[in-house]
Design a protein around this motif. Structure first.
Motif, short mmCIF file in Angstrom:
data_model
loop_
_atom_site.label_atom_id
_atom_site.label_comp_id
_atom_site.label_asym_id
_atom_site.label_seq_id
_atom_site.Cartn_x
_atom_site.Cartn_y
_atom_site.Cartn_z
N VAL A 134 0.85 -1.19 0.00
CA VAL A 134 0.00 0.00 0.00
C VAL A 134 0.88 1.24 0.00
O VAL A 134 1.95 1.26 0.62
N GLY A 135 0.44 2.28 -0.69
CA GLY A 135 1.10 3.58 -0.61
C GLY A 135 2.59 3.53 -0.88
O GLY A 135 3.05 3.12 -1.94
N GLY A 136 3.36 3.94 0.14
CA GLY A 136 4.81 3.97 0.01
C GLY A 136 5.40 2.63 -0.35
O GLY A 136 6.47 2.55 -0.98
N GLY A 137 4.72 1.54 0.02
CA GLY A 137 5.19 0.21 -0.35
C GLY A 137 5.18 0.02 -1.85
O GLY A 137 6.09 -0.61 -2.42
N VAL A 138 4.16 0.58 -2.52
CA VAL A 138 4.09 0.52 -3.98
C VAL A 138 5.22 1.35 -4.59
O VAL A 138 5.82 0.97 -5.59
N GLY A 139 5.52 2.48 -3.93
CA GLY A 139 6.63 3.31 -4.40
C GLY A 139 7.96 2.59 -4.33
O GLY A 139 8.78 2.69 -5.25
N ILE A 140 8.18 1.86 -3.25
CA ILE A 140 9.43 1.11 -3.09
C ILE A 140 9.55 0.02 -4.15
O ILE A 140 10.61 -0.17 -4.76
N ILE A 141 8.45 -0.69 -4.40
CA ILE A 141 8.46 -1.70 -5.45
C ILE A 141 8.79 -1.07 -6.80
O ILE A 141 9.56 -1.61 -7.60
N SER A 142 8.21 0.12 -7.05
CA SER A 142 8.44 0.81 -8.32
C SER A 142 9.89 1.21 -8.51
O SER A 142 10.36 1.34 -9.65
N ALA A 143 10.61 1.42 -7.41
CA ALA A 143 12.01 1.83 -7.50
C ALA A 143 12.97 0.66 -7.62
O ALA A 143 14.17 0.85 -7.79
N CYS A 144 12.44 -0.57 -7.54
CA CYS A 144 13.27 -1.75 -7.80
C CYS A 144 13.46 -1.91 -9.31
O CYS A 144 12.62 -1.49 -10.10
N ASP A 145 14.55 -2.54 -9.70
CA ASP A 145 14.84 -2.70 -11.12
C ASP A 145 14.19 -3.93 -11.73
O ASP A 145 13.94 -3.98 -12.94
N TYR A 146 13.89 -4.93 -10.90
CA TYR A 146 13.27 -6.17 -11.37
C TYR A 146 12.53 -6.74 -10.18
O TYR A 146 13.08 -6.78 -9.07
N VAL A 147 11.28 -7.19 -10.39
CA VAL A 147 10.47 -7.57 -9.24
C VAL A 147 9.82 -8.95 -9.43
O VAL A 147 9.13 -9.20 -10.42
N PHE A 148 10.05 -9.82 -8.45
CA PHE A 148 9.35 -11.09 -8.35
C PHE A 148 8.23 -10.93 -7.33
O PHE A 148 8.43 -10.35 -6.26
N ALA A 149 7.05 -11.46 -7.64
CA ALA A 149 5.92 -11.36 -6.72
C ALA A 149 5.08 -12.63 -6.80
O ALA A 149 5.22 -13.43 -7.73
N THR A 150 4.19 -12.80 -5.83
CA THR A 150 3.28 -13.94 -5.83
C THR A 150 1.89 -13.48 -6.26
O THR A 150 1.61 -12.27 -6.27
N PRO A 151 1.01 -14.40 -6.61
CA PRO A 151 -0.35 -14.03 -7.03
C PRO A 151 -1.16 -13.35 -5.93
O PRO A 151 -2.21 -12.77 -6.20
N GLN A 152 -0.68 -13.40 -4.69
CA GLN A 152 -1.39 -12.79 -3.57
C GLN A 152 -1.00 -11.31 -3.36
O GLN A 152 -1.51 -10.66 -2.45
N CYS A 153 -0.12 -10.80 -4.19
CA CYS A 153 0.44 -9.46 -3.97
C CYS A 153 -0.42 -8.36 -4.59
O CYS A 153 -0.05 -7.73 -5.58
N ASP A 154 -1.59 -8.12 -3.98
CA ASP A 154 -2.43 -7.02 -4.43
C ASP A 154 -1.80 -5.69 -4.01
O ASP A 154 -1.03 -5.63 -3.03
N ILE A 155 -2.13 -4.63 -4.72
CA ILE A 155 -1.54 -3.32 -4.45
C ILE A 155 -2.62 -2.25 -4.41
O ILE A 155 -3.70 -2.40 -5.01
N LYS A 156 -2.32 -1.15 -3.71
CA LYS A 156 -3.31 -0.07 -3.58
C LYS A 156 -2.60 1.24 -3.27
O LYS A 156 -1.64 1.27 -2.51
N LEU A 157 -3.10 2.33 -3.87
CA LEU A 157 -2.68 3.68 -3.51
C LEU A 157 -3.88 4.36 -2.86
O LEU A 157 -4.77 4.87 -3.54
N SER A 158 -3.91 4.38 -1.54
CA SER A 158 -5.09 4.84 -0.80
C SER A 158 -4.92 6.24 -0.20
O SER A 158 -5.74 6.66 0.62
N GLU A 159 -3.89 6.96 -0.62
CA GLU A 159 -3.56 8.23 0.04
C GLU A 159 -4.67 9.28 -0.02
O GLU A 159 -4.88 10.03 0.93
N LEU A 160 -5.39 9.35 -1.15
CA LEU A 160 -6.44 10.36 -1.25
C LEU A 160 -7.51 10.16 -0.18
O LEU A 160 -8.11 11.12 0.30
N ALA A 161 -7.73 8.92 0.21
CA ALA A 161 -8.76 8.61 1.21
C ALA A 161 -8.42 9.17 2.59
O ALA A 161 -9.32 9.34 3.42
N ILE A 162 -7.14 9.46 2.83
CA ILE A 162 -6.77 10.04 4.11
C ILE A 162 -6.37 11.51 3.97
O ILE A 162 -5.73 12.08 4.85
#
Length: 254
Positions: free
Chosen positions: A113-141
């Motif tokens: 969520v949020g900053g976690g998505v940013g950190i993933i975006s700054a990686c050069d290559y990413v392995f993930a599992t099918p359970q790795c849902d993502i969300k940018l919820s900042e506007l809600a707060i």
């Protein structure tokens, strides 16, 4: 290196020329500023380490990769200066990751969520599992993903970033993230560590100088981030003081 206390944990291990950095926090692997600064310093240190050619970035546990900024610390911000300082932590980390002369592999085992998505975006290559849902919820707060937006947009495009941000109440699936380019590979959880280790070992067998030059090319055109991310931190630092955001944070914390 090891740090374990209420501020979370950070550990680095080495296998040949591959460094694995693992962070963790009891609150869904969120980032208080002290832990964020520790991770930034570690990335900078590994960038200077001539015995390291590849970095694996991972987090503790199985369900959550990273839930972003610490809500407890957000609620303690009392003025704009403190707000800007807090959100500058993510700016420093993203800049450290893009300036690092080592390839960074993200090992994502759970939701982000949020900053976690940013950190993933700054990686050069990413392995993930099918359970790795993502969300940018900042506007809600009452704020927005201003600091991490350049990293997210660079990886998945402005249109997909906008979709995530404006529909911040919705989780995007791992398949969606793979299709948009945030994830490079999806694999089952039981195979994740082996897949990451095999890829890292293969990368580490390549010419280190070639990897350094490739890293520069991967991040071409992002030099403006040296100032842009801190300008964005100033926007968030102001918004976090609003009554709307205060009430929303308290509600989310409950």
């Amino acid at each position: 290196m090891s740090l374990e206390n209420v501020q979370g944990s950070l550990e680095t291990s080495f296998q040949d020329t591959v460094a694995t950095v693992q962070f963790g926090h009891p609150a869904s692997n969120s980032f208080p500023r002290q832990l964020l600064d520790k991770l930034t310093a570690e990335i900078n240190s590994l960038s200077r380490n001539e015995d390291v050619s590849v970095i694996i970035l991972k987090s503790e546990g199985a369900k959550t990769f990273c839930s972003g900024a610490s809500f407890d610390e957000l609620l303690k911000i009392e003025n704009q200066e403190q707000g800007v300082e807090f959100f500058s932590g993510f700016a420093h980390l993203l800049n450290a990751m893009r300036n690092c002369n080592k390839i960074i592999i993200g090992r994502v085992q759970g939701k982000a969520v949020g900053g976690g998505v940013g950190i993933i975006s700054a990686c050069d290559y990413v392995f993930a599992t099918p359970q790795c849902d993502i969300k940018l919820s900042e506007l809600a707060i009452g704020i927005g993903p201003f600091v991490i937006e350049p990293a997210v947009s660079r990886k998945i495009g402005k249109t997909a970033m906008t979709e995530m941000t404006l529909a911040g109440h919705e989780w995007k699936s791992a398949d969606w993230a793979l299709q948009k380019g945030l994830f490079s590979v999806l694999c089952e959880a039981e195979n994740l560590d082996a897949e990451v280790a095999n890829f890292a070992q293969k990368l580490s067998s390549y010419n280190p100088e070639a990897l350094k030059e490739m890293k520069k090319i991967i991040w071409e055109g992002t030099e403006v981030w040296e100032s842009l991310l801190f300008e964005r931190a100033a926007i968030t630092g102001k918004l976090v003081l609003s009554d709307f955001t205060r009430k929303a944070l308290l509600q989310f914390k409950k």
